[in-house]
Design a protein around this motif. Structure first.
Motif: not given
Lengths: 201, 141
Positions: B26-27, B29-30, B33, B47, B55, B71-72, B75
């Motif tokens: 997640i990090r 991807a953040e 993104a 997406q 989401q 918010d990813t 991605t």
């Protein structure tokens, strides 16, 4: 197709760094069982904690009276459309501002066929007296790196000589592909299939 | 290959031991993104169905737990750690819409470079692959 892609994604699972799937950890948690690996693995322990929180949150959601977001349908339709377009893609060579291919190669790039078709159709529609009808975009097998365009057109009667209009359309398609997509136009096959009358004052 | 200590990657204060590793995707991807969104010529990230499901789940999670999720959207990131060597492999897939003011192929190249640079700057690992999928060109009308 989009549903199949989603199904494939789900079937692959989500592997933890230890190699075990999150789905398997969830399955064990749901059945209240744990093996030797699960007892000692930090990744599985972390996943179990997160999944436990998720299960608690899920229970809370069941009782949550919140309404669906007002734009939910739009978001679903955009996602469905994007998923479909992703499956109908043309390869694209990433380039820099000079037009040279990006080095090193960092990975594949593609663009949806429909997106390119929209650019091409818009370019044709900018010619006064011309309306784009059907449009097909493919890789030009006879011209490496170029796209082949097959398009049918409708002309307004009295807009000008058809051959001049067609050549203007051809030039604008070439410019649009270069300026907005970043590829060359290969063969551009244009066919006039209709003429509409000039509207009176 | 670079083999960073994953315990130093991302994570929320207060997370339990090993949670850093779980949130790494997640990090990354953040960061990816954000890098993609900041690239000139990118209209927005787009997406797909799976991303939308994620989401909506994240939004529900935030509503119920009060803990925000980054918010990813658009991605997808895969982080693999070789169990023997500890070598880390990161791959990024981004799906986006371009604004049509620059050639899509140029925008895509910039997105790849920016994501690669941002992920390396944040985590010390250069993505092995950054795939860019352009789903639409925003033409007027």
């Amino acid at each position: 197709m989009a549903v199949n892609e989603l199904g494939d994604h789900l079937r692959q699972g989500h592997p933890l760094p230890c190699g075990r799937l999150v789905e398997d950890v969830f399955d064990d948690l749901d059945r209240g069982r744990i093996d030797d690996h699960g007892r000692t693995c930090v990744h599985c322990a972390t996943a179990r904690r997160s999944l436990t929180t998720l299960m608690e949150a899920t229970r809370a959601l069941v009782d949550d009276p919140a309404e669906p977001p007002p734009n939910l349908l739009d978001r679903i339709m955009q996602a469905v459309r994007a998923e479909g377009r992703r499956g109908e893609a043309l390869p694209l060579v990433p380039i820099d501002d000079t037009g040279a291919a990006v080095v090193p190669d960092l990975g594949p790039v593609d663009i949806s066929r429909q997106a390119v078709a929209a650019v091409v159709r818009y370019a044709a529609d900018t010619v006064d007296g011309v309306r784009a009808r059907s449009c097909r975009v493919t890789v030009d097998d006879a011209d490496v790196g170029a796209l082949r365009i097959e398009m049918t057109l409708s002309l307004r009667y009295g807009a000008g000589p058809a051959n001049e209009l067609v050549e203007t359309v051809r030039a604008r398609i070439g410019s649009a592909l270069h300026g907005q997509v970043g590829v060359r136009a290969g063969a551009v096959d244009l066919e006039i299939v209709d003429v509409w009358p000039e509207e009176g004052p | 290959m670079t083999t960073p200590d994953l315990d130093h990657i991302g994570g929320h204060p207060g997370d339990g031991p090993g949670d850093d590793r779980l949130v790494t995707q997640i990090r990354v991807a953040e960061v990816a993104a954000a890098a993609a969104r900041s690239t000139p010529g990118v209209a927005h990230l787009q997406q797909g169905l799976w991303g939308l499901v994620q989401q909506l789940g994240a939004e529900a999670w935030t509503r119920v737990t009060g803990r925000p999720r980054p918010d990813t959207a658009g991605t997808e990131v895969a982080v693999r750690v070789d169990p023997v060597t500890g070598a880390v492999t990161v791959t990024v897939d981004v799906m986006l819409v371009v604004d049509g003011r620059r050639p899509a192929a140029v925008v895509a190249g910039d997105v790849q470079r920016r994501i690669g640079g941002a992920v390396y700057a944040a985590f010390g690992v250069a993505p092995g692959r950054v795939s860019v999928h352009i789903t639409d060109v925003a033409v007027p009308g």
